[in-house]
Scaffold this motif. Structure first.
Motif, PDB file in Angstrom:
ATOM      1  N   MET A 341       0.831  -1.215   0.000  1.00 56.92           N
ATOM      2  CA  MET A 341       0.000   0.000   0.000  1.00 56.92           C
ATOM      3  C   MET A 341       0.863   1.262   0.000  1.00 56.92           C
ATOM      4  O   MET A 341       0.630   2.198   0.763  1.00 56.92           O
ATOM      5  CB  MET A 341      -0.944  -0.017   1.207  1.00 56.92           C
ATOM      6  N   LYS A 342       1.833   1.297  -0.872  1.00 53.45           N
ATOM      7  CA  LYS A 342       2.793   2.404  -0.876  1.00 53.45           C
ATOM      8  C   LYS A 342       2.143   3.729  -1.265  1.00 53.45           C
ATOM      9  O   LYS A 342       2.363   4.758  -0.618  1.00 53.45           O
ATOM     10  CB  LYS A 342       3.958   2.084  -1.812  1.00 53.45           C
ATOM     11  N   TYR A 343       1.373   3.732  -2.351  1.00 55.03           N
ATOM     12  CA  TYR A 343       0.741   4.988  -2.770  1.00 55.03           C
ATOM     13  C   TYR A 343      -0.271   5.454  -1.723  1.00 55.03           C
ATOM     14  O   TYR A 343      -0.340   6.653  -1.407  1.00 55.03           O
ATOM     15  CB  TYR A 343       0.059   4.830  -4.125  1.00 55.03           C
ATOM     16  N   SER A 344      -1.045   4.522  -1.186  1.00 53.22           N
ATOM     17  CA  SER A 344      -2.038   4.879  -0.163  1.00 53.22           C
ATOM     18  C   SER A 344      -1.364   5.539   1.031  1.00 53.22           C
ATOM     19  O   SER A 344      -1.880   6.519   1.591  1.00 53.22           O
ATOM     20  CB  SER A 344      -2.808   3.636   0.290  1.00 53.22           C
ATOM     21  N   TRP A 345      -0.193   5.019   1.445  1.00 52.96           N
ATOM     22  CA  TRP A 345       0.501   5.625   2.578  1.00 52.96           C
ATOM     23  C   TRP A 345       1.064   6.991   2.223  1.00 52.96           C
ATOM     24  O   TRP A 345       1.074   7.903   3.053  1.00 52.96           O
ATOM     25  CB  TRP A 345       1.593   4.710   3.108  1.00 52.96           C
ATOM     26  N   ASN A 346       1.529   7.160   0.979  1.00 51.44           N
ATOM     27  CA  ASN A 346       1.974   8.489   0.549  1.00 51.44           C
ATOM     28  C   ASN A 346       0.827   9.496   0.641  1.00 51.44           C
ATOM     29  O   ASN A 346       1.023  10.647   1.046  1.00 51.44           O
ATOM     30  CB  ASN A 346       2.505   8.441  -0.887  1.00 51.44           C
ATOM     31  N   VAL A 347      -0.368   9.064   0.264  1.00 49.25           N
ATOM     32  CA  VAL A 347      -1.551   9.925   0.371  1.00 49.25           C
ATOM     33  C   VAL A 347      -1.823  10.262   1.831  1.00 49.25           C
ATOM     34  O   VAL A 347      -2.062  11.416   2.184  1.00 49.25           O
ATOM     35  CB  VAL A 347      -2.782   9.240  -0.272  1.00 49.25           C
ATOM     36  N   ALA A 348      -1.764   9.258   2.695  1.00 46.96           N
ATOM     37  CA  ALA A 348      -1.998   9.496   4.122  1.00 46.96           C
ATOM     38  C   ALA A 348      -0.966  10.474   4.686  1.00 46.96           C
ATOM     39  O   ALA A 348      -1.309  11.355   5.493  1.00 46.96           O
ATOM     40  CB  ALA A 348      -1.951   8.171   4.888  1.00 46.96           C
ATOM     41  N   CYS A 349       0.285  10.341   4.271  1.00 47.69           N
ATOM     42  CA  CYS A 349       1.335  11.253   4.744  1.00 47.69           C
ATOM     43  C   CYS A 349       1.079  12.679   4.273  1.00 47.69           C
ATOM     44  O   CYS A 349       1.270  13.640   5.038  1.00 47.69           O
ATOM     45  CB  CYS A 349       2.707  10.781   4.264  1.00 47.69           C
ATOM     46  N   GLU A 350       0.643  12.839   3.031  1.00 51.33           N
ATOM     47  CA  GLU A 350       0.347  14.174   2.524  1.00 51.33           C
ATOM     48  C   GLU A 350      -0.838  14.781   3.274  1.00 51.33           C
ATOM     49  O   GLU A 350      -0.861  15.992   3.544  1.00 51.33           O
ATOM     50  CB  GLU A 350       0.082  14.124   1.021  1.00 51.33           C
ATOM     51  N   VAL A 351      -1.807  13.959   3.629  1.00 54.46           N
ATOM     52  CA  VAL A 351      -2.921  14.431   4.454  1.00 54.46           C
ATOM     53  C   VAL A 351      -2.403  14.916   5.802  1.00 54.46           C
ATOM     54  O   VAL A 351      -2.779  15.999   6.282  1.00 54.46           O
ATOM     55  CB  VAL A 351      -3.970  13.310   4.647  1.00 54.46           C
ATOM     56  N   MET A 352      -1.510  14.145   6.427  1.00 57.05           N
ATOM     57  CA  MET A 352      -0.985  14.538   7.743  1.00 57.05           C
ATOM     58  C   MET A 352      -0.027  15.717   7.650  1.00 57.05           C
ATOM     59  O   MET A 352       0.200  16.403   8.655  1.00 57.05           O
ATOM     60  CB  MET A 352      -0.314  13.340   8.415  1.00 57.05           C
ATOM     61  N   ARG A 353       0.535  15.959   6.479  1.00 55.23           N
ATOM     62  CA  ARG A 353       1.334  17.177   6.309  1.00 55.23           C
ATOM     63  C   ARG A 353       0.421  18.398   6.337  1.00 55.23           C
ATOM     64  O   ARG A 353       0.695  19.394   7.013  1.00 55.23           O
ATOM     65  CB  ARG A 353       2.109  17.141   4.990  1.00 55.23           C
ATOM     66  N   LEU A 354      -0.698  18.319   5.596  1.00 56.64           N
ATOM     67  CA  LEU A 354      -1.608  19.455   5.497  1.00 56.64           C
ATOM     68  C   LEU A 354      -2.479  19.629   6.738  1.00 56.64           C
ATOM     69  O   LEU A 354      -2.864  20.743   7.081  1.00 56.64           O
ATOM     70  CB  LEU A 354      -2.498  19.291   4.261  1.00 56.64           C
ATOM     71  N   ALA A 355      -2.798  18.539   7.405  1.00 56.77           N
ATOM     72  CA  ALA A 355      -3.633  18.599   8.612  1.00 56.77           C
ATOM     73  C   ALA A 355      -3.013  17.712   9.684  1.00 56.77           C
ATOM     74  O   ALA A 355      -3.535  16.646   9.999  1.00 56.77           O
ATOM     75  CB  ALA A 355      -5.058  18.148   8.293  1.00 56.77           C
ATOM     76  N   PRO A 356      -1.859  18.136  10.231  1.00 54.92           N
ATOM     77  CA  PRO A 356      -1.173  17.276  11.205  1.00 54.92           C
ATOM     78  C   PRO A 356      -2.016  17.049  12.453  1.00 54.92           C
ATOM     79  O   PRO A 356      -2.457  18.017  13.091  1.00 54.92           O
ATOM     80  CB  PRO A 356       0.105  18.064  11.536  1.00 54.92           C
ATOM     81  N   PRO A 357      -2.265  15.788  12.828  1.00 48.96           N
ATOM     82  CA  PRO A 357      -3.035  15.526  14.053  1.00 48.96           C
ATOM     83  C   PRO A 357      -2.334  16.094  15.290  1.00 48.96           C
ATOM     84  O   PRO A 357      -2.985  16.583  16.207  1.00 48.96           O
ATOM     85  CB  PRO A 357      -3.097  13.995  14.110  1.00 48.96           C
ATOM     86  N   LEU A 358      -1.012  16.019  15.310  1.00 46.92           N
ATOM     87  CA  LEU A 358      -0.220  16.611  16.389  1.00 46.92           C
ATOM     88  C   LEU A 358       0.305  17.953  15.887  1.00 46.92           C
ATOM     89  O   LEU A 358       1.172  18.006  15.017  1.00 46.92           O
ATOM     90  CB  LEU A 358       0.948  15.687  16.766  1.00 46.92           C
ATOM     91  N   GLN A 359      -0.250  19.037  16.417  1.00 48.92           N
ATOM     92  CA  GLN A 359       0.118  20.366  15.941  1.00 48.92           C
ATOM     93  C   GLN A 359       1.514  20.779  16.392  1.00 48.92           C
ATOM     94  O   GLN A 359       2.161  21.613  15.762  1.00 48.92           O
ATOM     95  CB  GLN A 359      -0.893  21.395  16.457  1.00 48.92           C
ATOM     96  N   GLY A 360       1.983  20.197  17.477  1.00 49.04           N
ATOM     97  CA  GLY A 360       3.275  20.550  18.051  1.00 49.04           C
ATOM     98  C   GLY A 360       3.311  20.038  19.475  1.00 49.04           C
ATOM     99  O   GLY A 360       2.395  19.334  19.918  1.00 49.04           O
ATOM    100  N   ALA A 361       4.339  20.382  20.212  1.00 48.41           N
ATOM    101  CA  ALA A 361       4.433  19.919  21.602  1.00 48.41           C
ATOM    102  C   ALA A 361       5.377  20.830  22.382  1.00 48.41           C
ATOM    103  O   ALA A 361       6.201  21.554  21.807  1.00 48.41           O
ATOM    104  CB  ALA A 361       4.928  18.476  21.660  1.00 48.41           C
ATOM    105  N   PHE A 362       5.228  20.768  23.702  1.00 54.89           N
ATOM    106  CA  PHE A 362       6.027  21.611  24.590  1.00 54.89           C
ATOM    107  C   PHE A 362       7.228  20.858  25.151  1.00 54.89           C
ATOM    108  O   PHE A 362       7.199  19.644  25.339  1.00 54.89           O
ATOM    109  CB  PHE A 362       5.166  22.099  25.756  1.00 54.89           C
ATOM    110  N   ARG A 363       8.282  21.624  25.410  1.00 52.40           N
ATOM    111  CA  ARG A 363       9.439  21.162  26.151  1.00 52.40           C
ATOM    112  C   ARG A 363       9.756  22.217  27.215  1.00 52.40           C
ATOM    113  O   ARG A 363       9.204  23.315  27.196  1.00 52.40           O
ATOM    114  CB  ARG A 363      10.668  20.990  25.221  1.00 52.40           C
ATOM    115  N   GLU A 364      10.677  21.868  28.097  1.00 51.63           N
ATOM    116  CA  GLU A 364      11.152  22.820  29.101  1.00 51.63           C
ATOM    117  C   GLU A 364      12.669  22.841  29.084  1.00 51.63           C
ATOM    118  O   GLU A 364      13.306  21.781  28.996  1.00 51.63           O
ATOM    119  CB  GLU A 364      10.660  22.428  30.501  1.00 51.63           C
ATOM    120  N   ALA A 365      13.260  24.041  29.142  1.00 56.78           N
ATOM    121  CA  ALA A 365      14.712  24.164  29.166  1.00 56.78           C
ATOM    122  C   ALA A 365      15.226  23.783  30.552  1.00 56.78           C
ATOM    123  O   ALA A 365      14.806  24.370  31.551  1.00 56.78           O
ATOM    124  CB  ALA A 365      15.129  25.589  28.823  1.00 56.78           C
ATOM    125  N   ILE A 366      16.110  22.787  30.626  1.00 59.07           N
ATOM    126  CA  ILE A 366      16.665  22.373  31.924  1.00 59.07           C
ATOM    127  C   ILE A 366      18.030  23.013  32.171  1.00 59.07           C
ATOM    128  O   ILE A 366      18.605  22.859  33.250  1.00 59.07           O
ATOM    129  CB  ILE A 366      16.756  20.835  32.029  1.00 59.07           C
TER     130      ILE A 366
END
Length: 481
Positions: A341-366
């Protein structure tokens, strides 16, 4: 008496003024270092949190970052988010720095509000619990384990489409996608199969997810208060399930199922002690949230883009039907099918590029450190944004165009495509998510073509991208005669 009330009123007003001044002074004093990144801290306490959240509610989460990178710096800017001084590191260089310096200069950080929604029975922080959880997961997400899941996923997908999609002219995709991924998580993590029992959890989990990244106002009716209430309900239900499983195992009425719950019940720590029921409930709760929410958003947007782009749908359909030709009647999908399912996964990746489920995340400087010539003080919060690369023409030419070929060959440059994060904290369930998404796509396109009911449906981010009306679509079953 009048003098008494006047004096009391003046004292109260003085207290308020002193408190506000103290709050303002503390807010300003956090930005005294002359070599900080450019940017504005916003208002005391709330900082720029409302703008940060509201751009998502309005459907353009990237706007918060892009407005400031345009105004201040393309690499890093300062702000104040969720009550803390923060620096937002942007672009591939920012992602690389954050992911490469995990536990050296930065550590994962969650707002204090998260510990209220996900309280630990052991009085440890959500950070410590996440570290423990990562030690438990590898054996369930290694390739040989994942291969065993595919047939189960396909069976559940078939039941899901039969009960929720077939013989209907219209459906609303997002709640159905959540049902599918949650059903899978309950089956594979807890061995729960009763749809009625699983449905009991569905609504509280939605409430919980909406309150995780919200303004932490603990008042009746707020998303934060509702999330705390939902968390308590779910933990109580999980403890009930755990107690019953322990009884079954002790009485020999149930063999040790190959799921995460049984593993937790039987695994002991370095002192030979097993986790208690509430501790297991804490971990299962976090796992269920992570195991279904982001994948359901990805599945929903896959449907959105396939409905908008017939030529993309056709290529996915052709690939999936070619796989189907090699299957006997009733034969389930297997590992070899997924690899085709190589093409299907490429499509899924392009979807997640345009609408990433994880918008970002936090870290803390130690530790204090320098990034791109600017000082980042110890204790400051850091944020990386997927959209700072996903929608940046520097990394993805014509970023608003849907182009699955971006993922052919070597694919995007390192640290530019980050829907699952990166470095030591990359989502441990990345391959699990790939399987459930591809199994969903296979079962979807082999049954239907479809079109959106609302052509220009608004997208909101809360905290994941969601079509405002849940993405209603019309279904057109393939002619099987």
């Amino acid at each position: 008496m009048e003098h008494f009330y006047l004096s009391l009123l003046l004292s109260f007003m003085s207290f308020i003024m002193v408190s506000l001044f103290s709050l303002f002074y503390k807010h300003i004093s956090q930005y005294k270092n002359p070599n900080l990144p450019p940017g504005k801290p916003g208002f005391p306490f709330v900082g720029e949190s409302l703008d940060f959240l509201s751009t998502g509610w309005k459907g353009h989460p990237e706007k918060f970052v892009f407005d400031r990178t345009t105004k201040y710096s393309s690499d890093v800017f300062k702000t104040n988010l969720l009550g803390h001084p923060a620096a937002v590191l942007c672009g591939a260089a920012g992602n690389k720095f954050m992911f490469s310096n995990e536990n050296k200069l930065v550590v994962a950080w969650w707002p204090d509000s998260v510990n209220k929604i996900f309280p630990s029975s052991l009085q440890t922080s959500s950070k410590e619990e996440a570290i423990k959880m990562r030690k438990l997961l590898p054996q369930f997400f290694k390739p040989e384990a994942l291969q065993r899941y595919i047939g189960i996923m396909d069976t559940i997908a078939q039941r899901h489409f039969a009960s929720g999609w077939e013989n209907r002219k219209e459906v609303v995709v997002f709640p159905l996608a959540k049902n599918y991924t949650f059903w899978l998580a309950c089956r594979l993590f807890l061995s729960l199969e009763d749809p009625t029992h699983i449905a009991k959890f569905a609504e509280p989990f939605q409430v919980l997810a909406s309150g995780i990244i919200s303004i932490p106002i603990d008042l009746p009716g707020t998303p934060f208060r509702r999330a705390i209430k939902a968390s308590k309900f779910i933990r109580k239900e999980l403890v009930s399930i755990i107690k019953q499983r322990k009884i079954e195992l002790e009485q020999g009425k149930a063999c040790k199922r190959d799921d995460i719950l049984c593993h937790m019940l039987s695994t002991s720590d370095e002192n030979g002690e097993c986790m208690n029921e509430m501790d297991i409930a804490d971990k299962i709760l976090g796992l269920l949230i992570g195991g279904h929410d982001t994948a359901s958003a990805a599945c929903t947007f896959i449907v959105k883009y396939l409905s908008e782009l017939p030529h993309i749908f056709q290529q996915v359909y052709n690939e999936q039907m070619e796989i189907g030709k090699g299957k006997k009647v009733g034969e389930l999908l297997n590992w070899d099918d997924i690899q085709k399912m190589k093409y299907s996964w490429n499509v899924a990746c392009e979807v997640m590029r345009l609408a990433p489920p994880l918008q970002g995340a936090f870290r803390e400087a130690i530790n204090d450190f320098i990034f791109n010539g600017f000082s980042i003080p110890r204790g400051w919060k850091l944020y990386w944004s997927a959209n700072s690369t996903h929608k940046n023409p520097k990394y993805f030419p014509e970023p608003e165009n849907f182009d699955p070929s971006r993922f052919e060959g070597q694919g995007p440059a390192p640290y530019t495509f980050v829907p699952f994060g990166g470095g030591p904290r990359m989502c441990p369930g990345k391959e699990y998510a790939r399987l459930e998404i591809l199994v969903f796509m296979h079962n979807l396109v082999k049954r239907f073509r479809f079109e959106k009911v609302i052509p220009d449906e608004k997208i909101i981010v809360d905290p994941m991208p969601i079509p405002a009306k849940g993405l209603p679509i019309r279904l057109y079953p393939h002619n099987t005669s």
